[in-house]
Motif scaffolding. Structure first.
Motif, short mmCIF file in Angstrom:
data_model
loop_
_atom_site.label_atom_id
_atom_site.label_comp_id
_atom_site.label_asym_id
_atom_site.label_seq_id
_atom_site.Cartn_x
_atom_site.Cartn_y
_atom_site.Cartn_z
N GLY A 61 -37.50 61.15 4.29
CA GLY A 61 -37.82 61.65 2.95
C GLY A 61 -36.83 62.70 2.48
O GLY A 61 -36.39 62.68 1.32
N PHE A 62 -36.46 63.62 3.37
CA PHE A 62 -35.52 64.67 2.99
C PHE A 62 -34.13 64.09 2.73
O PHE A 62 -33.46 64.48 1.75
CB PHE A 62 -35.45 65.74 4.08
N ILE A 63 -33.68 63.19 3.59
CA ILE A 63 -32.35 62.61 3.41
C ILE A 63 -32.28 61.83 2.10
O ILE A 63 -31.30 61.92 1.35
CB ILE A 63 -31.99 61.71 4.61
N PHE A 64 -33.33 61.07 1.81
CA PHE A 64 -33.38 60.32 0.55
C PHE A 64 -33.38 61.28 -0.63
O PHE A 64 -32.67 61.06 -1.63
CB PHE A 64 -34.63 59.44 0.51
N LEU A 65 -34.16 62.38 -0.53
CA LEU A 65 -34.20 63.38 -1.59
C LEU A 65 -32.84 64.02 -1.81
O LEU A 65 -32.37 64.15 -2.95
CB LEU A 65 -35.23 64.46 -1.25
N PHE A 66 -32.17 64.42 -0.73
CA PHE A 66 -30.85 65.03 -0.85
C PHE A 66 -29.85 64.06 -1.48
O PHE A 66 -29.00 64.46 -2.27
CB PHE A 66 -30.34 65.47 0.53
N GLY A 67 -29.97 62.78 -1.12
CA GLY A 67 -29.05 61.79 -1.68
C GLY A 67 -29.26 61.57 -3.17
O GLY A 67 -28.32 61.61 -3.96
N ILE A 68 -30.52 61.35 -3.57
CA ILE A 68 -30.82 61.11 -4.99
C ILE A 68 -30.50 62.33 -5.84
O ILE A 68 -29.88 62.23 -6.90
CB ILE A 68 -32.29 60.71 -5.16
N SER A 69 -30.92 63.51 -5.36
CA SER A 69 -30.67 64.72 -6.15
C SER A 69 -29.18 65.04 -6.18
O SER A 69 -28.66 65.52 -7.19
CB SER A 69 -31.46 65.90 -5.58
N GLY A 70 -28.46 64.78 -5.08
CA GLY A 70 -27.01 64.99 -5.08
C GLY A 70 -26.31 64.05 -6.05
O GLY A 70 -25.35 64.43 -6.73
N ALA A 71 -26.79 62.81 -6.12
CA ALA A 71 -26.22 61.85 -7.09
C ALA A 71 -26.46 62.33 -8.51
O ALA A 71 -25.59 62.21 -9.38
CB ALA A 71 -26.83 60.47 -6.86
N TYR A 72 -27.65 62.90 -8.76
CA TYR A 72 -27.94 63.43 -10.10
C TYR A 72 -27.01 64.59 -10.44
O TYR A 72 -26.46 64.65 -11.55
CB TYR A 72 -29.39 63.89 -10.18
N LEU A 73 -26.83 65.51 -9.49
CA LEU A 73 -25.97 66.66 -9.76
C LEU A 73 -24.52 66.25 -9.98
O LEU A 73 -23.77 66.94 -10.68
CB LEU A 73 -26.07 67.65 -8.59
N GLY A 74 -24.11 65.13 -9.39
CA GLY A 74 -22.75 64.65 -9.59
C GLY A 74 -22.58 63.82 -10.85
O GLY A 74 -21.49 63.75 -11.41
N HIS A 75 -23.66 63.19 -11.29
CA HIS A 75 -23.59 62.30 -12.47
C HIS A 75 -24.84 62.52 -13.32
O HIS A 75 -25.59 61.58 -13.61
CB HIS A 75 -23.50 60.84 -12.03
N SER A 76 -25.04 63.75 -13.74
CA SER A 76 -26.26 64.10 -14.49
C SER A 76 -26.34 63.33 -15.81
O SER A 76 -27.44 62.99 -16.27
CB SER A 76 -26.31 65.60 -14.75
N GLY A 77 -25.19 63.07 -16.44
CA GLY A 77 -25.20 62.35 -17.71
C GLY A 77 -25.78 60.95 -17.58
O GLY A 77 -26.54 60.50 -18.45
N ILE A 78 -25.43 60.25 -16.51
CA ILE A 78 -25.93 58.89 -16.30
C ILE A 78 -27.45 58.93 -16.09
O ILE A 78 -28.19 58.11 -16.65
CB ILE A 78 -25.23 58.25 -15.10
N PHE A 79 -27.91 59.87 -15.29
CA PHE A 79 -29.34 59.99 -15.04
C PHE A 79 -30.09 60.33 -16.33
O PHE A 79 -31.17 59.80 -16.60
CB PHE A 79 -29.60 61.06 -13.99
N GLN A 80 -29.52 61.23 -17.14
CA GLN A 80 -30.18 61.62 -18.38
C GLN A 80 -30.23 60.46 -19.36
O GLN A 80 -31.24 60.26 -20.05
CB GLN A 80 -29.46 62.82 -19.00
N ASP A 81 -29.16 59.67 -19.42
CA ASP A 81 -29.15 58.50 -20.30
C ASP A 81 -30.23 57.50 -19.87
O ASP A 81 -30.93 56.92 -20.71
CB ASP A 81 -27.78 57.83 -20.29
N PHE A 82 -30.36 57.31 -18.56
CA PHE A 82 -31.38 56.40 -18.05
C PHE A 82 -32.78 56.91 -18.38
O PHE A 82 -33.67 56.15 -18.77
CB PHE A 82 -31.22 56.23 -16.54
N ALA A 83 -32.96 58.24 -18.24
CA ALA A 83 -34.26 58.84 -18.56
C ALA A 83 -34.58 58.67 -20.04
O ALA A 83 -35.73 58.38 -20.41
CB ALA A 83 -34.25 60.31 -18.18
N ASP A 84 -33.58 58.82 -20.91
CA ASP A 84 -33.80 58.67 -22.35
C ASP A 84 -34.16 57.23 -22.71
O ASP A 84 -34.92 56.99 -23.65
CB ASP A 84 -32.56 59.11 -23.12
#
Length: 326
Positions: free
Chosen positions: A208-231
Motif C-alpha cells: 500500500g505504501f509503495i503504491f501510494l508513493f508511486g501514484i503521488s510521486g507521479a502526480y507531483l511530477g505531472h500534476s497538470g495531467i492528473f488535474q486534466d483527468f480530474a476535470d
C-alpha cells in the motif's frame, strides 16, 4: 482444471504469471538504482524540518563599536572581497548588531555572504553547510538535480514504481494452499530461500505504501495531467466549486506523499507532537521498503541469472579444456 483454478491453486504454471514475472524482473532491473536513490533520500527528507532546525546556527552578533556601515560602504567592502561580483541585495536584520546578509552575482554564479555591520569583514556563508546539503538533497529527490525536466522524469520513474508494485503482488501470490507462508520469514530454509521470503514479506506488507508513493510521486511530477483527468472526471461547475471529490482526492494524494501532521492534517486523538513523530517514523520506515526490495531483488537476480550464467561459462570452458587435454 480451468485456467482460473490453475491461477488459484498453481499460479506458477500459468503463462500470464510467467509473463508478469518478466515484466516485474526487467522493470526492477531498469529502475532499481533509481528506486534505491529515491527511497533513501525520501526517508531522510521526512525529517527535513528537524534536520534543518538542527543545522541552523545561532545568529552572528558583531562586537564592534562606532557607526555602522552604510549600504554603499557595504557594497564597496563586498566587491573588494569578491572582485568581479556585483551586489544585488543587502538584507539587514532587525538587530542592528547582527551580521548583514549580502547577495552577490557574477554571470551565473551567485554568493550569499554575511558581513560585519561595523567593519565590512566577510564572516562566512549566510546559509550553513547543513542547510545547503538538505536543499541539495531535496532538489535531488524532487527534480533529480534537473529542474522541471528532472521532475517530469521523476514522475515517469514513479509510474514505473506503480508497475513494480502491481506486478509484484501478482508474482507474490503462491497459491491458495501456501499464501500464508509468504507473509513471514521462515528460519532454517537456506539463504537463497530466506532472501526470497524476505523479498515477498516486505513486498506484501509495504504494498500500500509503495503504491501510494508511486501514484503521488507521479502526480507531483505531472500534476497538470492528473488535474486534466480530474476535470474530465468531474467537470468544474458553479455548483461544485470548492467541493469536488476529485480535488479532495488530489489534495490528500499530495499530502500523503509526505505524511506530515498539519495543514489538512491526519486525524489524531493523542498529542499532536507525538502523533507527528509517529507518522514520520512510519513514513520513513516504509519509505525504505523500495530500497529493501531492490536489495533483496538484486541478490536474487544475481544468484538466479548472473551466477548461473557464470557457472555455465565456467563449465563450458572446463569441458573444452578437458577435450583438448584428452
Amino acid at each position: 482444471m480451468s485456467y482460473w483454478q490453475r491461477w488459484i491453486w498453481q499460479p506458477q504454471t500459468t503463462w500470464l504469471r510467467k509473463a508478469i514475472f518478466q515484466v516485474h524482473l526487467w522493470t526492477g532491473i531498469g529502475v532499481g538504482l533509481y528506486v534505491l536513490l529515491i527511497s533513501v533520500t525520501g526517508s531522510v527528507l521526512v525529517w527535513r524540518n528537524e534536520l534543518a532546525f538542527a543545522a541552523t546556527r545561532d545568529p552572528i552578533i558583531a562586537t564592534g563599536s562606532g557607526p555602522r556601515l552604510t549600504d554603499e560602504q557595504l557594497k564597496a567592502a563586498a566587491t573588494r572581497t569578491y572582485p568581479g561580483y556585483a551586489v544585488i541585495s543587502i538584507n539587514r536584520p532587525p538587530n542592528p548588531d547582527q551580521a548583514i546578509d549580502v547577495s552577490l552575482e557574477r554571470s551565473t554564479d551567485r554568493k550569499t555572504r554575511l558581513f560585519d555591520p561595523y567593519t565590512g569583514r566577510d564572516l562566512g556563508d549566510s546559509v550553513p553547510l547543513g542547510l545547503r546539503l538538505i536543499r541539495n538533497l531535496l532538489d535531488l529527490h524532487d527534480d533529480l538535480l534537473g529542474g522541471e525536466t528532472g521532475r517530469k522524469v521523476n514522475g515517469v520513474g514513479a509510474l514505473l514504481l506503480v508497475v513494480l508494485s502491481c506486478t509484484g503482488i501478482v508474482v507474490w501470490w503462491p497459491g491458495i494452499r501456501t499464501w500464508r507462508q509468504s507473509l513471514i520469514v521462515h528460519r532454517n530454509v537456506g539463504w537463497r530461500r530466506f532472501i526470497w521470503n524476505l523479498h515477498s514479506m516486505i513486498g506484501f506488507w509495504s504494498l500500500g505504501f509503495i503504491f501510494l508513493f508511486g501514484i503521488s510521486g507521479a502526480y507531483l511530477g505531472h500534476s497538470g495531467i492528473f488535474q486534466d483527468f480530474a476535470d474530465r472526471l468531474e467537470p468544474l461547475t458553479p455548483a461544485n466549486a470548492g467541493e469536488r471529490t476529485v480535488d479532495w482526492v488530489i489534495s490528500w494524494l499530495a499530502y500523503l506523499h509526505f505524511g506530515r501532521i498539519g495543514g489538512i492534517g491526519i486525524p489524531c486523538t493523542i498529542r499532536s507532537g507525538l502523533c507527528d513523530w509517529a507518522t514520520k517514523a512510519v513514513w520513513a520506515l516504509f519509505g525504505l521498503a523500495p530500497a529493501a526490495m531492490f536489495g533483496t531483488g538484486a541478490v536474487m537476480w544475481w544468484n538466479r541469472v548472473v551466477r548461473k550464467k557464470a557457472q555455465a561459462r565456467t563449465r563450458g570452458t572446463k569441458v573444452r579444456l578437458d577435450a583438448i587435454d584428452g
